[in-house]
Design a protein around this motif. Structure first.
Motif, PDB file in Angstrom:
ATOM      1  N   CYS A  95       0.798  -1.231   0.000  1.00 48.77           N
ATOM      2  CA  CYS A  95       0.000   0.000   0.000  1.00 48.77           C
ATOM      3  C   CYS A  95       0.826   1.275   0.000  1.00 48.77           C
ATOM      4  O   CYS A  95       0.261   2.381   0.002  1.00 48.77           O
ATOM      5  CB  CYS A  95      -0.927   0.017   1.228  1.00 48.77           C
ATOM      6  SG  CYS A  95      -2.029  -1.393   1.310  1.00 48.77           S
ATOM      7  N   CYS A 113       1.499   6.377   2.371  1.00 50.02           N
ATOM      8  CA  CYS A 113       0.497   5.580   1.663  1.00 50.02           C
ATOM      9  C   CYS A 113       0.391   6.056   0.219  1.00 50.02           C
ATOM     10  O   CYS A 113       0.221   7.249  -0.037  1.00 50.02           O
ATOM     11  CB  CYS A 113      -0.860   5.686   2.369  1.00 50.02           C
ATOM     12  SG  CYS A 113      -2.115   4.605   1.672  1.00 50.02           S
ATOM     13  N   THR A 115      -1.775   4.424  -2.033  1.00 53.22           N
ATOM     14  CA  THR A 115      -2.909   3.641  -2.518  1.00 53.22           C
ATOM     15  C   THR A 115      -4.226   4.345  -2.213  1.00 53.22           C
ATOM     16  O   THR A 115      -4.435   4.804  -1.090  1.00 53.22           O
ATOM     17  CB  THR A 115      -2.919   2.253  -1.833  1.00 53.22           C
ATOM     18  OG1 THR A 115      -1.678   1.603  -2.102  1.00 53.22           O
ATOM     19  CG2 THR A 115      -4.065   1.394  -2.319  1.00 53.22           C
ATOM     20  N   TYR A 116      -5.082   4.412  -3.206  1.00 52.15           N
ATOM     21  CA  TYR A 116      -6.434   4.927  -3.006  1.00 52.15           C
ATOM     22  C   TYR A 116      -7.402   3.772  -2.781  1.00 52.15           C
ATOM     23  O   TYR A 116      -7.244   2.705  -3.376  1.00 52.15           O
ATOM     24  CB  TYR A 116      -6.939   5.704  -4.227  1.00 52.15           C
ATOM     25  CG  TYR A 116      -6.390   7.095  -4.364  1.00 52.15           C
ATOM     26  CD1 TYR A 116      -6.443   7.997  -3.305  1.00 52.15           C
ATOM     27  CD2 TYR A 116      -5.859   7.532  -5.564  1.00 52.15           C
ATOM     28  CE1 TYR A 116      -5.953   9.291  -3.449  1.00 52.15           C
ATOM     29  CE2 TYR A 116      -5.376   8.826  -5.711  1.00 52.15           C
ATOM     30  CZ  TYR A 116      -5.424   9.690  -4.644  1.00 52.15           C
ATOM     31  OH  TYR A 116      -4.947  10.970  -4.782  1.00 52.15           O
ATOM     32  N   GLY A 117      -8.391   4.023  -1.948  1.00 49.07           N
ATOM     33  CA  GLY A 117      -9.552   3.151  -1.870  1.00 49.07           C
ATOM     34  C   GLY A 117     -10.623   3.792  -2.726  1.00 49.07           C
ATOM     35  O   GLY A 117     -10.842   4.996  -2.646  1.00 49.07           O
ATOM     36  N   LYS A 149      -6.854  -4.342   0.763  1.00 49.80           N
ATOM     37  CA  LYS A 149      -5.985  -3.226   1.138  1.00 49.80           C
ATOM     38  C   LYS A 149      -5.987  -3.059   2.655  1.00 49.80           C
ATOM     39  O   LYS A 149      -7.030  -3.017   3.277  1.00 49.80           O
ATOM     40  CB  LYS A 149      -6.467  -1.935   0.470  1.00 49.80           C
ATOM     41  CG  LYS A 149      -6.382  -2.000  -1.038  1.00 49.80           C
ATOM     42  CD  LYS A 149      -6.966  -0.793  -1.701  1.00 49.80           C
ATOM     43  CE  LYS A 149      -6.883  -0.939  -3.217  1.00 49.80           C
ATOM     44  NZ  LYS A 149      -7.586   0.131  -3.904  1.00 49.80           N
ATOM     45  N   PHE A 152      -5.371   2.884   3.109  1.00 48.06           N
ATOM     46  CA  PHE A 152      -5.604   3.554   1.836  1.00 48.06           C
ATOM     47  C   PHE A 152      -6.047   4.984   2.103  1.00 48.06           C
ATOM     48  O   PHE A 152      -6.408   5.348   3.225  1.00 48.06           O
ATOM     49  CB  PHE A 152      -6.659   2.815   1.007  1.00 48.06           C
ATOM     50  CG  PHE A 152      -7.864   2.404   1.799  1.00 48.06           C
ATOM     51  CD1 PHE A 152      -8.965   3.228   1.890  1.00 48.06           C
ATOM     52  CD2 PHE A 152      -7.886   1.191   2.468  1.00 48.06           C
ATOM     53  CE1 PHE A 152     -10.076   2.857   2.639  1.00 48.06           C
ATOM     54  CE2 PHE A 152      -8.990   0.802   3.223  1.00 48.06           C
ATOM     55  CZ  PHE A 152     -10.085   1.640   3.304  1.00 48.06           C
TER      56      PHE A 152
END
Length: 192
Positions: A95, A113, A115-117, A149, A152
């Motif tokens: 992530c 971080c 990483t997107y959710g 994940k 995020f």
């Protein structure tokens, strides 16, 4: 699936004192200042140009006497001890990235971080005041996207808050890592 907003428990634990001026003072003259100043709210990796910043802890609250194992810095960045890094690294690495930092002459790590959710487009609603967008009124993530994940960011909340699934919360609790609050109110700005 339960999703949490990850917050630093600054009422009980000391916080990281790294200001934009500290960053400006410690980067080289030819460094891209804006890359460093904006990295907490961007998912672009920065590890290749990272500077091991030196800073300290400070008390945001008079009762914040203890040092955290894991803490939040600027909303979307985790700060952790080497022990916490070793315990969380396997689950966090997909992530984002770990960046070394020195706090009070001891090694620590930021977790940036990247990483997107994905937000549910039907249930995530903007909030307006006099016709001007002021933020989000309601935030819901797509379970199919965040199921794998650990942590995020939300693109709609301007990447300024780190969110997690129950797997990250459980890891922190299992290893008795102190310093974080897991809030089911995804848009609540307060520490309760």
């Amino acid at each position: 699936m339960t999703v949490y907003q990850v917050k630093g428990d600054t009422l009980r634990y000391q916080a990281v004192h790294l200001t934009p001026m500290d960053i400006m003072d410690q980067i080289s003259d030819d460094a891209d200042e804006m890359t460093y100043l904006r990295f907490p709210m961007r998912i672009t990796p920065i590890k290749d140009i990272w500077v091991n910043f030196k800073t300290s802890f400070y008390k945001e609250s008079p009762k914040a006497d203890d040092l955290p194992d894991v803490m939040i810095w600027l909303g979307g960045v985790l700060c952790m001890t080497p022990k916490a890094k070793s315990l969380l690294e396997e689950s966090l690495t997909p992530c984002g990235e770990f960046l070394p930092i020195t706090i009070d002459n001891s090694p620590y790590y930021f977790f940036h971080c990247t990483t997107y959710g994905k937000e549910d487009p039907e249930l995530t609603l903007n909030e307006y005041s006099d016709g001007t967008l002021i933020g989000l009124k309601h935030l819901v993530f797509l379970e199919s996207d965040i199921a794998s994940k650990t942590v995020f960011l939300s693109e709609r909340s301007r990447s300024s808050i780190i969110y997690c699934t129950n797997s990250f919360k459980t890891l922190c609790e299992t290893h008795d890592l102190k310093g974080l609050i897991f809030d089911e109110k995804l848009l609540n700005p307060f520490i309760e």
